[in-house]
Design an enzyme around this catalytic site. Structure first.
Site, short mmCIF file in Angstrom:
data_model
loop_
_atom_site.label_atom_id
_atom_site.label_comp_id
_atom_site.label_asym_id
_atom_site.label_seq_id
_atom_site.Cartn_x
_atom_site.Cartn_y
_atom_site.Cartn_z
N ASP A 38 9.03 -0.75 -18.72
CA ASP A 38 8.05 -0.16 -19.64
C ASP A 38 6.66 -0.10 -18.99
O ASP A 38 6.39 -0.77 -18.00
CB ASP A 38 7.94 -1.01 -20.91
CG ASP A 38 9.17 -0.93 -21.78
OD1 ASP A 38 9.97 0.00 -21.58
OD2 ASP A 38 9.34 -1.81 -22.65
N LYS A 60 7.07 3.11 -22.14
CA LYS A 60 6.86 2.95 -23.58
C LYS A 60 5.54 2.24 -23.87
O LYS A 60 5.27 1.15 -23.42
CB LYS A 60 8.01 2.16 -24.20
CG LYS A 60 9.34 2.91 -24.18
CD LYS A 60 10.42 2.14 -24.89
CE LYS A 60 10.16 2.10 -26.38
NZ LYS A 60 11.27 1.46 -27.12
N MET A 174 1.23 -4.20 -32.14
CA MET A 174 1.20 -2.73 -32.14
C MET A 174 0.50 -2.18 -33.39
O MET A 174 0.92 -1.19 -33.97
CB MET A 174 2.63 -2.16 -32.07
CG MET A 174 3.40 -2.63 -30.85
SD MET A 174 5.15 -2.16 -30.85
CE MET A 174 5.77 -3.18 -32.20
#
Length: 512
Positions: A38, A60, A174
């Site tokens: 990632d 990602k 997040m």
């Protein structure tokens, strides 16, 4: 019949600091044939991915997926079916909002062997690096980790009323894009607007930042600080401890990220000294040194030894690097020469510096001469001043070594023989080089450490598409600095040609 299918390891890379990568995770990563990683995997950790491994960047980040999750699942399956050792390297922990469970489902359907290697989640570690204990008996007895991606069909799935009633530490991952909504929803559910809260950016990295405020003012203060992803949000009384418990910035080299370009087998000493003082280190071995083993090389080495042992005059063997010493004794064994021949001859040993002297000691020999200033020119000058010109000298060093030592010998009409015992090869890791270029350009990499002119030249060959004037180079001596200057780098020279002096130079620059 042996199963030809490979195996997949879901490895949690932790929050970024390489010291927080688990031992098992590191061991598996170093043996990987394919690495699917990632964007959140740090440069420090990416540097230990084997150069021989196939690297697949699925990039990602929050709301920005370079490769859709379904495609990632297929990549893991296809590489495993091809018989490969596949590492799925994920930031944090694979099972803490890492979608690791989804990636296993397709593997299970096709009977692919797998293992899960947990990682240290950012929910705990990033807070700890900011001086925030997520639990404390005086404030809370529980901690809750919540994803900021909490909407399904436009409706939030977070039960803010329940969270507020728990009087717990709340960690939102997040959630930066929803910071205002999170804070407002907590206050609407009854949370005191003066409840301490923090947003922690790039936690555990060299460039980590923290903003500590209240749930009412956090959004405003985060905007004023221009906080960007990746970042986590922590809400709870424990945030009030941050200023008291903050420890990262108190380390001597805190906030610095440097690149070490030494050969891999030699880099650990410098790396350990830097990391022990709080610096983050990306190891990018620019060169490797290889003992010469060709037939002609061995013949040349043997003839040089025969000349030395046959002469009646005073003989000096000079070494200008630890590798020269190591290669000398390796070739001594290959040539089947008895070391006792050296003891019976009138031979003395000179070394360029302390590291070379230490290597010579490992072979039971104490150097007879070492200059005060560790460089080839001073080795030659000091030898002549102390022992005169009526001596024979044999140099055992690198093929295509620098000429400063030889120039002094020739200026003084000294008798010498220059014997190559090893050569230097450039190491090229294109993926890591790209990361280094990006880091220098965006100033997340502060300095590059060069311990030889060869390291400078090799690094330049790897970073061929960048503006070298942006590189801040810490150089171990004048010869190394000279080459760095030729490429327009911003050069700083350590006071002594030692690893400790390089680290001291860095500390002095930080304190200016």
């Amino acid at each position: 019949m042996e199963d030809k299918a490979g195996k997949v390891w879901l490895v949690g890379a932790g929050p970024g600091d390489i010291g927080l990568l688990t031992i098992k995770g590191k061991e598996i990563l170093e043996r990987a044939e394919v690495v699917v990683y990632d964007a959140l995997v740090s440069d420090e950790i990416a540097a230990i991915i084997p150069s021989s491994a196939k690297k697949i960047n699925v990039g990602k980040r929050a709301n920005n997926h370079l490769v859709p999750q379904e495609e990632i699942n297929k990549i893991l399956l296809e590489e495993a079916l091809d018989g490969k050792r596949v590492v799925r390297l994920k930031g944090g922990d694979p099972f803490v909002f890492g979608r690791g469970g989804e990636e296993l489902e397709l593997l299970v359907q096709h009977n692919i062997a797998y293992e899960v290697v947990p990682g240290i989640t950012s929910a705990v570690s990033v807070a700890a690096y900011a001086g925030i204990p997520v639990t404390h008996r005086d404030f809370t007895s529980s901690v809750h980790i919540i994803t900021g991606h909490a909407r399904k069909g436009g409706v939030s799935r977070i039960q803010y009323d329940a969270l507020v009633k728990m009087n717990a530490t709340l960690v939102f991952l997040m959630g930066i894009g929803a910071l205002e909504e999170i804070c407002n929803s907590l206050m609407e559910a009854g949370m005191d607007e003066n409840m301490p809260a923090a947003v922690l950016e790039r936690g555990t990295s060299a460039k980590q930042r923290r903003v500590v405020a209240t749930v009412a003012t956090l959004k405003k203060e985060a905007d004023e600080a221009n906080i960007q992803t990746p970042a986590i949000i922590v809400v709870g009384q424990v945030c009030s401890l941050s200023n008291s418990f903050a420890w990262v910035e108190k380390q001597p080299l805190a906030g610095l990220q440097v690149v070490v370009t030494r050969p891999k087998e030699k880099s650990s000493c410098l790396t350990e000294k830097l990391r022990s003082q709080g610096a983050h280190v990306i190891e990018m071995p620019a060169i490797r040194t290889v003992t010469l083993d060709g037939e002609n090389d061995i013949d040349c080495f043997t003839r040089s030894l025969d000349k030395i042992t046959d002469r009646n005059t005073e003989q000096w063997i000079l070494f200008t690097s630890p590798k020269g010493v190591e290669s000398f004794f390796s070739l001594l064994a290959v040539a089947k020469k008895d070391i006792r021949q050296l003891y019976t001859a009138n031979i003395r040993f000179g070394v360029v510096g302390n590291a070379t002297r230490k290597e010579l000691r490992l072979h039971g020999i104490e150097a007879d001469y070492m200059p005060d200033t560790y460089c080839g020119r001073d080795l030659a000058k000091g030898l002549i001043t102390t022992y005169g010109k009526d001596i024979d000298i044999t140099l055992y060093r690198a093929y295509s070594a620098t000429e400063e030592l030889v120039e002094v010998l020739e200026e003084n009409k000294m008798k010498y023989e220059d014997v190559a015992v090893y050569h230097t090869e450039y190491c090229v890791n294109e993926d890591l080089a790209t990361r280094i270029v990006t880091g220098v350009e965006n100033e997340t990499i502060d300095y590059m450490m060069f311990t030889s002119a060869s390291c400078v030249k090799a690094t330049v060959s790897c970073l061929s598409d960048m503006n070298y004037t942006k590189i801040k180079a810490i150089c171990i001596g004048e010869q190394t600095a000279k080459v760095a200057n030729e490429y327009g780098m911003q050069v700083y020279i350590s006071k002594k040609a030692t690893i400790d002096s390089m680290v001291e130079c860095l500390a002095e620059l930080l304190n200016q």
